[in-house]
Scaffold this active site. Structure first.
Site, PDB file in Angstrom:
ATOM      1  N   CYS A  23       5.456  -5.928   1.582  1.00 30.02           N
ATOM      2  CA  CYS A  23       5.713  -4.484   1.584  1.00 30.02           C
ATOM      3  C   CYS A  23       5.011  -3.814   2.775  1.00 30.02           C
ATOM      4  O   CYS A  23       5.391  -4.018   3.903  1.00 30.02           O
ATOM      5  CB  CYS A  23       5.297  -3.867   0.246  1.00 30.02           C
ATOM      6  SG  CYS A  23       5.971  -2.220   0.033  1.00 30.02           S
ATOM      7  N   TYR A  24       3.955  -3.037   2.538  1.00 30.00           N
ATOM      8  CA  TYR A  24       3.234  -2.439   3.670  1.00 30.00           C
ATOM      9  C   TYR A  24       2.736  -3.543   4.602  1.00 30.00           C
ATOM     10  O   TYR A  24       2.779  -3.419   5.824  1.00 30.00           O
ATOM     11  CB  TYR A  24       2.058  -1.605   3.162  1.00 30.00           C
ATOM     12  CG  TYR A  24       1.399  -0.773   4.237  1.00 30.00           C
ATOM     13  CD1 TYR A  24       1.869   0.494   4.550  1.00 30.00           C
ATOM     14  CD2 TYR A  24       0.312  -1.273   4.968  1.00 30.00           C
ATOM     15  CE1 TYR A  24       1.283   1.256   5.551  1.00 30.00           C
ATOM     16  CE2 TYR A  24      -0.284  -0.525   5.963  1.00 30.00           C
ATOM     17  CZ  TYR A  24       0.204   0.740   6.255  1.00 30.00           C
ATOM     18  OH  TYR A  24      -0.375   1.481   7.248  1.00 30.00           O
ATOM     19  N   LYS A  46     -12.233  -9.990 -15.507  1.00 32.25           N
ATOM     20  CA  LYS A  46     -12.643 -10.044 -16.915  1.00 32.25           C
ATOM     21  C   LYS A  46     -12.034 -11.221 -17.679  1.00 32.25           C
ATOM     22  O   LYS A  46     -12.722 -11.930 -18.402  1.00 32.25           O
ATOM     23  CB  LYS A  46     -12.262  -8.731 -17.612  1.00 32.25           C
ATOM     24  CG  LYS A  46     -12.857  -8.567 -18.986  1.00 32.25           C
ATOM     25  CD  LYS A  46     -14.287  -8.090 -18.874  1.00 32.25           C
ATOM     26  CE  LYS A  46     -14.964  -7.970 -20.207  1.00 32.25           C
ATOM     27  NZ  LYS A  46     -16.269  -7.297 -20.087  1.00 32.25           N
ATOM     28  N   HIS A  58       8.065  -7.357  -3.448  1.00 37.82           N
ATOM     29  CA  HIS A  58       6.751  -7.723  -4.000  1.00 37.82           C
ATOM     30  C   HIS A  58       6.816  -9.028  -4.799  1.00 37.82           C
ATOM     31  O   HIS A  58       7.076  -8.988  -5.997  1.00 37.82           O
ATOM     32  CB  HIS A  58       6.254  -6.609  -4.933  1.00 37.82           C
ATOM     33  CG  HIS A  58       5.832  -5.367  -4.226  1.00 37.82           C
ATOM     34  ND1 HIS A  58       4.543  -5.141  -3.805  1.00 37.82           N
ATOM     35  CD2 HIS A  58       6.533  -4.277  -3.857  1.00 37.82           C
ATOM     36  CE1 HIS A  58       4.464  -3.967  -3.209  1.00 37.82           C
ATOM     37  NE2 HIS A  58       5.661  -3.423  -3.229  1.00 37.82           N
ATOM     38  N   ASP A 101     -19.882 -10.291 -21.006  1.00 38.07           N
ATOM     39  CA  ASP A 101     -20.375 -10.663 -19.684  1.00 38.07           C
ATOM     40  C   ASP A 101     -21.786 -11.254 -19.748  1.00 38.07           C
ATOM     41  O   ASP A 101     -22.045 -12.311 -19.173  1.00 38.07           O
ATOM     42  CB  ASP A 101     -20.354  -9.458 -18.731  1.00 38.07           C
ATOM     43  CG  ASP A 101     -18.968  -8.842 -18.637  1.00 38.07           C
ATOM     44  OD1 ASP A 101     -18.000  -9.548 -18.959  1.00 38.07           O
ATOM     45  OD2 ASP A 101     -18.854  -7.668 -18.253  1.00 38.07           O
ATOM     46  N   GLU A 157       4.406 -10.641  -5.913  1.00 39.05           N
ATOM     47  CA  GLU A 157       3.301 -10.682  -6.890  1.00 39.05           C
ATOM     48  C   GLU A 157       3.673 -10.017  -8.213  1.00 39.05           C
ATOM     49  O   GLU A 157       2.958 -10.148  -9.201  1.00 39.05           O
ATOM     50  CB  GLU A 157       2.039 -10.039  -6.295  1.00 39.05           C
ATOM     51  CG  GLU A 157       2.006  -8.515  -6.250  1.00 39.05           C
ATOM     52  CD  GLU A 157       2.707  -7.910  -5.029  1.00 39.05           C
ATOM     53  OE1 GLU A 157       3.639  -8.543  -4.493  1.00 39.05           O
ATOM     54  OE2 GLU A 157       2.343  -6.778  -4.649  1.00 39.05           O
ATOM     55  N   GLY A 162       0.860  -1.188   0.000  1.00 41.58           N
ATOM     56  CA  GLY A 162       0.000   0.000   0.000  1.00 41.58           C
ATOM     57  C   GLY A 162       0.886   1.224   0.000  1.00 41.58           C
ATOM     58  O   GLY A 162       2.068   1.137   0.355  1.00 41.58           O
TER      59      GLY A 162
END
Ligand code: XMP
Length: 527
Positions: free
Chosen positions: A84-85, A372, A171, A229, A173, A57
């Site tokens: 991280c945060y 999506k 990070h 969708d 990710e 964050g």
């Protein structure tokens, strides 16, 4: 059945981080949901998670309004991983310290790890990670050990294996962290003992069971738009409840050439879904006569849509439920974040649909926890054709906003025909790039492409005669998310062929221009 629903809860300390982490976990076939970072521990416990991940964050843990976490989450007996945060908040919450650093670390950094740390098992002792921080953990909480360092960061990661608590300043990710995926795998599969069971086949099976249970023997209606969708919801709900579902396709006459036919072909012929095709083209032509202002066009098209739709629902009779294609980003962005609860979000969606007086439908939103591209994967798994599943973004009000000024039948005809040529030529161009590079979205492939009809005419000459006719604007952009875009650097021969085909094949057009403006400062659409 619910076993593939082993859940990893991501506590989000800053929007884009949480989404990315949930995506990475799901890529490893483990289901993951995002909740706001300050969700109380008892609410999290009620979700029965198998693991928690604390995201990064933008704040500093010592800032006045710094986001915090309920300390009780560390007592739930559930493994926790912080990035991280999330790493710093774990440290300070459990009695460690975070210090302000003079110099931050931004970008690639080399860590040296301790042998034997669980999170970084099967990764090299020295490796590149992605850092983005100024503050850093200066003292680890009691019971924790430091598991890696960089020159600038004495605690690049730490862990307390007895309590199954792990965290990294970097990070994992982010793709630039070379072994980030391995670290996530170590956490999910070795440390938490999860299994990669969240696969499309299992998801379809589960969703079908859930929908059957929710619907029982009631009738369901769905507004099919031709978009990704609503098409995926239609295929999924139909698989679950068959003819209890009726799809209503309101044809406002502003879809692209061939699209209404595709909707019929796929749903009526291939899936054999009960489909009501409402030909509202004339109704819309009258409604839009004389309207030039784009917002007014949007408003009229939207309002009329629901009127037509509910008229049809009334005709079917006895319909109690409405299925719709709300997806996860809609939920995350529209209130779950602020309210901390799913129930209130669904209510706000409810309110978006202008139900007529005295009319009520229960909502089914089977995609409300899918991103999506997962919706697209689901569409493929359900047997929808690629051209429907990989359809380009297309505005709800359709071609009405790609016609500048008043929408008329004559202009719609011109735009549909010109647009079909642009799509045909650029589909073929993308296909050639794919054959040459082996990549579907190579650097120069077009992401979105269409024709626009401005509200002017100009002089031209055809044969021996002067013409006074319309120009067509070709818009083709490279982008990944529509937030920013660049105009596609198409080869001249491709632009040339589009131009000569449009003026030769589309009556009423004597000029073709190519839009060479990026977004920003322009937008992708012309309205
Ligand atoms: P702009 O023109 O703002 O568009 O750069 C960004 C992206 O959004 C698409 N777009 C829409 N998509 N409903 C949609 O589903 C709409 O009303 C709408 N308006 C714009 C546009 O095509 C582009 O990809």
């Amino acid at each position: 059945m619910q076993e593939s629903k082993q859940l990893v809860v991501v506590l989000d300390f800053g929007a884009q981080y949480g989404q990315l982490i949930a995506r990475r976990v799901r890529d490893l076939h483990v289901y993951s949901e995002i909740v706001p970072c300050d969700t109380p521990a008892d609410e999290i416990a009620a979700m029965d998670p198998s693991a928690l991940i604390l995201s990064g964050g933008p704040a500093s843990v010592y800032a006045e309004d710094a986001p915090s976490v309920d300390p009780a989450i560390f007592e739930l007996g559930v493994p926790v991983l912080g990035f991280c945060y999330g790493h710093q908040i774990m440290a300070v919450t459990l009695g460690g310290e975070v210090a302000h650093s003079e110099v931050g670390e931004y970008g690639p950094a080399t860590i040296v790890r301790e042998p034997g740390c669980e999170l970084m098992d099967k990764t090299p002792i020295e490796q590149t990670v992605w850092m983005s921080h100024r503050d850093a953990v200066s003292r680890v909480p009691e019971g924790f050990v430091v598991t890696s360092r960089t020159d600038a960061c004495p605690v690049a990661s730490m862990e307390c294996p007895e309590r199954r608590l792990y965290s990294t300043q970097f990070h994992p990710e982010v793709r630039h962290t070379e072994n980030g995926r391995q670290m996530l795998e170590n956490f999910l599969f070795n440390i938490c003992g999860l299994e990669p069971r969240w696969t499309m086949d299992n998801i379809v099976e589960e969703k079908v069971a859930e929908i059957r249970e929710q619907v029982g023997d009631k009738k369901v209606i769905l507004a099919l738009s031709g978009g990704v969708d609503s098409s995926v919801v239609a295929a999924l709900v139909h698989r679950a409840i068959g003819d209890q579902l009726t799809c209503v396709f309101v044809n406002h006459g502003m879809l692209r050439k061939g699209e209404p036919e595709m909707v019929e072909e796929v749903f009526r012929d291939q899936f054999q879904v009960p489909l009501v095709h409402v030909h509202a083209e004339e109704r819309y032509a009258k409604l839009l006569a004389g309207v030039t202002e784009p917002e007014e066009k949007r408003r009229r098209i939207g309002t009329e849509f629901w009127k037509v739709f509910f008229d049809e629902a009334q005709k079917i009779g006895g319909v109690k439920m409405l299925a719709q294609g709300t997806i996860y980003p809609d939920i995350i962005e529209s209130g779950a974040r602020k309210t901390g609860g799913k129930a209130s979000t669904i209510k706000s969606h409810h309110n978006l649909i202008p139900f007529p007086e005295g009319v009520h439908f229960d909502l089914i939103e089977p995609l409300d926890h899918f991103f999506k591209d997962e919706v697209r994967e689901l569409g493929v798994a359900l047997g929808l054709p690629d051209k429907m599943v990989y359809r380009q973004p297309f505005p709800g009000p359709g071609l009405a906003i790609r016609i500048i000024g008043e929408v008329t039948t004559e202009k719609l005809e011109i735009l549909k025909n010109a647009d079909a040529i642009v799509r045909e030529e650029l589909d073929a161009y993308n296909e050639r790039l794919f054959e040459a590079t082996g990549e579907r979205n190579s650097e120069h492939s077009c992401w979105q492409y269409f024709a626009v009809l401005p509200d002017i005419k100009s002089v031209g000459v055809m044969g021996d005669e002067r013409t006074y006719a319309r120009p067509v604007i070709v818009r083709a952009v490279e982008s990944s998310d529509a937030m920013t875009a660049d105009w596609a650097k198409l080869p001249y021969d491709v632009i040339g062929r589009i131009s000569s085909r449009i003026v030769a094949e589309v009556p009423g057009v004597n000029r073709v221009v190519y839009d060479v403006t990026p977004k920003p400062p322009a937008t992708i659409e012309w309205e």
